[in-house]
Scaffold this motif. Structure first.
Motif, PDB file in Angstrom:
ATOM      1  N   LYS A   1       0.873  -1.083   0.049  1.00  7.88           N
ATOM      2  CA  LYS A   1      -0.124  -0.119  -0.828  1.00  7.88           C
ATOM      3  C   LYS A   1       0.940   1.528   0.189  1.00  7.88           C
ATOM      4  O   LYS A   1       1.888   1.041   0.797  1.00  7.88           O
ATOM      5  N   PRO A   2       0.709   2.337  -0.781  1.00  9.50           N
ATOM      6  CA  PRO A   2       1.644   3.041  -1.433  1.00  9.50           C
ATOM      7  C   PRO A   2       1.053   4.381  -0.318  1.00  9.50           C
ATOM      8  O   PRO A   2       0.224   4.432  -0.609  1.00  9.50           O
ATOM      9  N   PRO A   3       2.283   5.365  -0.500  1.00  2.10           N
ATOM     10  CA  PRO A   3       1.692   6.704  -0.062  1.00  2.10           C
ATOM     11  C   PRO A   3       1.557   7.256  -0.918  1.00  2.10           C
ATOM     12  O   PRO A   3       1.350   7.104  -2.839  1.00  2.10           O
ATOM     13  N   LEU A   4       0.392   8.408  -1.508  1.00  2.00           N
ATOM     14  CA  LEU A   4      -0.516   8.867  -2.293  1.00  2.00           C
ATOM     15  C   LEU A   4       0.744   9.285  -3.709  1.00  2.00           C
ATOM     16  O   LEU A   4       0.766   9.481  -4.624  1.00  2.00           O
ATOM     17  N   ASP A   5       1.992   9.889  -3.262  1.00  2.00           N
ATOM     18  CA  ASP A   5       2.694  10.282  -4.185  1.00  2.00           C
ATOM     19  C   ASP A   5       3.115   8.734  -5.258  1.00  2.00           C
ATOM     20  O   ASP A   5       3.217   9.029  -6.195  1.00  2.00           O
ATOM     21  N   LYS A   6       3.518   8.011  -4.451  1.00  3.76           N
ATOM     22  CA  LYS A   6       3.581   6.963  -5.206  1.00  3.76           C
ATOM     23  C   LYS A   6       2.029   6.794  -5.859  1.00  3.76           C
ATOM     24  O   LYS A   6       2.849   5.808  -7.254  1.00  3.76           O
ATOM     25  N   ALA A   7       1.736   6.331  -5.418  1.00  3.96           N
ATOM     26  CA  ALA A   7      -0.051   6.008  -6.092  1.00  3.96           C
ATOM     27  C   ALA A   7       0.104   6.736  -7.485  1.00  3.96           C
ATOM     28  O   ALA A   7      -0.275   6.464  -8.501  1.00  3.96           O
ATOM     29  N   GLU A   8      -0.190   7.978  -7.055  1.00  2.47           N
ATOM     30  CA  GLU A   8      -0.269   8.555  -8.342  1.00  2.47           C
ATOM     31  C   GLU A   8       0.703   8.607  -9.213  1.00  2.47           C
ATOM     32  O   GLU A   8      -0.259   8.369 -10.777  1.00  2.47           O
ATOM     33  N   ALA A   9       1.904   8.513  -9.729  1.00  2.00           N
ATOM     34  CA  ALA A   9       2.786   7.975 -10.087  1.00  2.00           C
ATOM     35  C   ALA A   9       2.841   6.603 -11.148  1.00  2.00           C
ATOM     36  O   ALA A   9       2.766   6.854 -11.770  1.00  2.00           O
ATOM     37  N   MET A  10       2.096   5.692 -10.016  1.00  2.00           N
ATOM     38  CA  MET A  10       2.058   4.349 -10.827  1.00  2.00           C
ATOM     39  C   MET A  10       0.452   4.365 -11.523  1.00  2.00           C
ATOM     40  O   MET A  10       0.435   3.744 -12.106  1.00  2.00           O
ATOM     41  N   LEU A  11      -0.396   5.204 -11.160  1.00  2.00           N
ATOM     42  CA  LEU A  11      -1.883   6.130 -11.809  1.00  2.00           C
ATOM     43  C   LEU A  11      -0.965   6.049 -13.291  1.00  2.00           C
ATOM     44  O   LEU A  11      -1.594   5.742 -14.626  1.00  2.00           O
ATOM     45  N   ALA A  12      -0.380   6.909 -13.440  1.00  2.00           N
ATOM     46  CA  ALA A  12       0.350   7.803 -13.801  1.00  2.00           C
ATOM     47  C   ALA A  12       1.223   6.870 -15.138  1.00  2.00           C
ATOM     48  O   ALA A  12       0.795   7.042 -16.163  1.00  2.00           O
TER      49      ALA A  12
END
Length: 358
Positions: free
Chosen positions: A180-191
Motif C-alpha cells: 500500500k503506497p503513499p499518495l505520491d507513489k500511487a499517483e506515479a503508478m496510476l500515471a
C-alpha cells in the motif's frame, strides 16, 4: 495439459468491521445484502456457476457455519466442502486448507482453483469470465495467476502490481508487487499506465500452490496438512484440528507465495471491481436519487430524506428521517447508530478501537 474443471474457493473468514454497525463479528459484511437483494456471499458464489465450474469449497469461521450453509442453499450454490477454521490465520493457510481438500475430492493436476474473497463486487461478469479464460492456458502450465484491477484512482489503501512482459494474449508476468503506497507513489503508478490494483483474486492448480508453499513457506504447508489429517468431518463440513492449525504462521498469500514464487502472472482486467471496504465505497457504487442520496431500509426500517443531498442512509430496523443535510453517512442497525461526514468512513476503525477500550 488443459484445465478440465475450475473449483471456486470462496474465502469467507473476514469480520468486516469497517462497515460497523451493520457488519459485526456475528454477521460480517459478506453475509449482508449491501449491494443487491442477494448477500455478498451469494453474489460471489453466483459468479462461478456453470458448465466448467465445480461446486465451491468455502473456507469460513466456524461460528458462521449455519449461516453460510443457509445462504448458499438459498442461492442454489451448496458447497462441496465447508472448511471451518478454528481461528483466523490469514489467506495463505486458508487457501492451503482448500487446496488439500480439493485433492481429497479427486481434483488432480488438471483442475484449477479460482480463489475469491466473499465480500467484493464485480459488476462486469463477462469481463471476469474472459479474464479467467485468458489465464487458463498459463494455469495449466503451473503458473500462479492473479487478476490485476484496472485502476481509476491513486488508491493508497490497496496493494498494486506492476505489469511486466506479455506471456500470452492478455497475460503478463508480474514485474513486482507494491505494498500500500503513499499518495505520491500511487499517483506515479496510476500515471505510468503499467500498474494495476491487487484485488486478491487468484487462479492456479492446487498442486502448483502447495508446491510453492513447500518451497517458500513450508511451515504453513506442514501445519495445514496436519490440521486436515486430524480434522473432524460432518457431512460436507470439515473442522481442521485446532492445535495443528494454530501452529501455522499467520500470513497472506501475497507475502507467503506470490511475492516469492518465480512463475507468477497477472491478467489486467476492468470488471467493475470494488472491495466495498467502507461506507463511502458503498455510496460510490450504489444507485442514487436525483439529489445524490443512496438510501435503503431493510426489514422494518424505512428512510425519508427531505432537502437532503449526497448522503448514504441505511437502516435495518428503525425509521430514519433526514432534513436539510448534505454529505452524511447515517447507518442504523439494532440499537446502534453511526453518523459521520462522507469522506471519513475509514475512521470507523477508530470507533471500533475506542469501543473496545471502554
Amino acid at each position: 495439459m488443459t484445465v478440465r474443471t475450475i473449483i471456486p474457493v470462496i474465502l469467507s473468514g473476514g469480520s468486516g468491521t469497517r462497515l460497523w454497525p451493520m457488519s459485526r463479528p456475528e454477521m460480517p459484511k459478506q453475509m449482508l445484502a449491501l449491494t443487491a437483494d442477494q448477500t455478498m456471499l451469494q453474489l460471489t458464489a453466483g459468479r462461478a456457476q456453470g458448465e466448467r465450474f465445480a461446486a465451491p469449497i468455502v473456507v469460513a469461521n466456524a461460528a458462521h457455519a449455519d449461516l453460510v450453509e443457509a445462504q448458499l442453499k438459498d442461492a442454489g450454490a451448496e458447497a462441496q466442502a465447508l472448511i471451518l477454521e478454528p481461528m483466523g490465520r490469514n489467506t495463505a493457510p486458508a487457501i492451503a486448507l482448500a487446496a488439500i481438500a480439493a485433492g481429497e475430492t479427486g481434483a488432480g493436476s488438471g483442475d484449477a482453483m479460482l480463489v475469491m474473497p466473499s465480500d467484493h463486487v464485480i459488476a462486469d461478469l463477462p469481463a471476469f469470465h474472459a479474464a479467467i479464460a485468458a489465464a487458463l492456458p498459463m494455469v495449466a502450465q503451473g503458473w500462479l495467476v492473479t487478476f490485476g484491477i484496472a485502476p481509476d484512482a491513486p488508491e493508497t489503501g490497496y496493494g498494486w502490481i506492476q505489469v511486466g512482459e506479455e506471456l500470452a494474449a492478455g497475460v503478463h508476468r508480474v514485474a513486482r508487487f507494491v505494498e500500500k503506497p503513499p499518495l505520491d507513489k500511487a499517483e506515479a503508478m496510476l500515471a505510468s499506465g503499467d500498474h494495476a490494483w491487487n484485488g486478491g483474486i487468484f487462479l492456479f492448480r492446487a498442486d502448483a500452490y502447495l508446491a510453492a508453499l513447500a518451497q517458500h513457506d513450508p511451515g504453513i504447508l506442514v501445519a495445514t496438512t496436519d490440521a486436515m489429517k486430524l480434522a473432524r468431518r460432518e457431512g460436507t463440513r470439515i473442522y481442521p484440528d485446532a492445535e495443528a492449525f494454530a501452529a501455522s504462521p499467520d500470513d497472506s498469500i501475497d507475502y507467503a507465495v506470490m511475492e516469492k514464487a518465480d512463475r507468477v502472472a497477472v491478467v489486467p482486467v476492468a470488471m467493475g471491481w470494488n472491495d466495498v471496504g467502507s461506507w463511502d465505497a458503498l455510496h460510490a457504487i450504489s444507485a442514487r436519487d436525483a439529489d445524490g442520496n443512496a438510501h435503503r431500509g431493510d426489514g422494518d426500517g424505512s428512510v425519508l430524506a427531505i432537502d437532503t443531498k449526497n448522503c448514504l442512509v441505511r437502516s435495518d430496523g428503525v425509521k430514519v428521517a433526514l432534513v436539510g443535510v448534505e454529505d452524511l453517512i447515517v447507518v442504523a442497525s439494532g440499537n446502534d447508530v453511526l453518523i459521520m461526514p462522507r469522506g471519513r468512513s475509514q475512521e470507523v476503525k477508530k470507533l471500533i478501537a475506542a469501543m473496545k477500550n471502554r
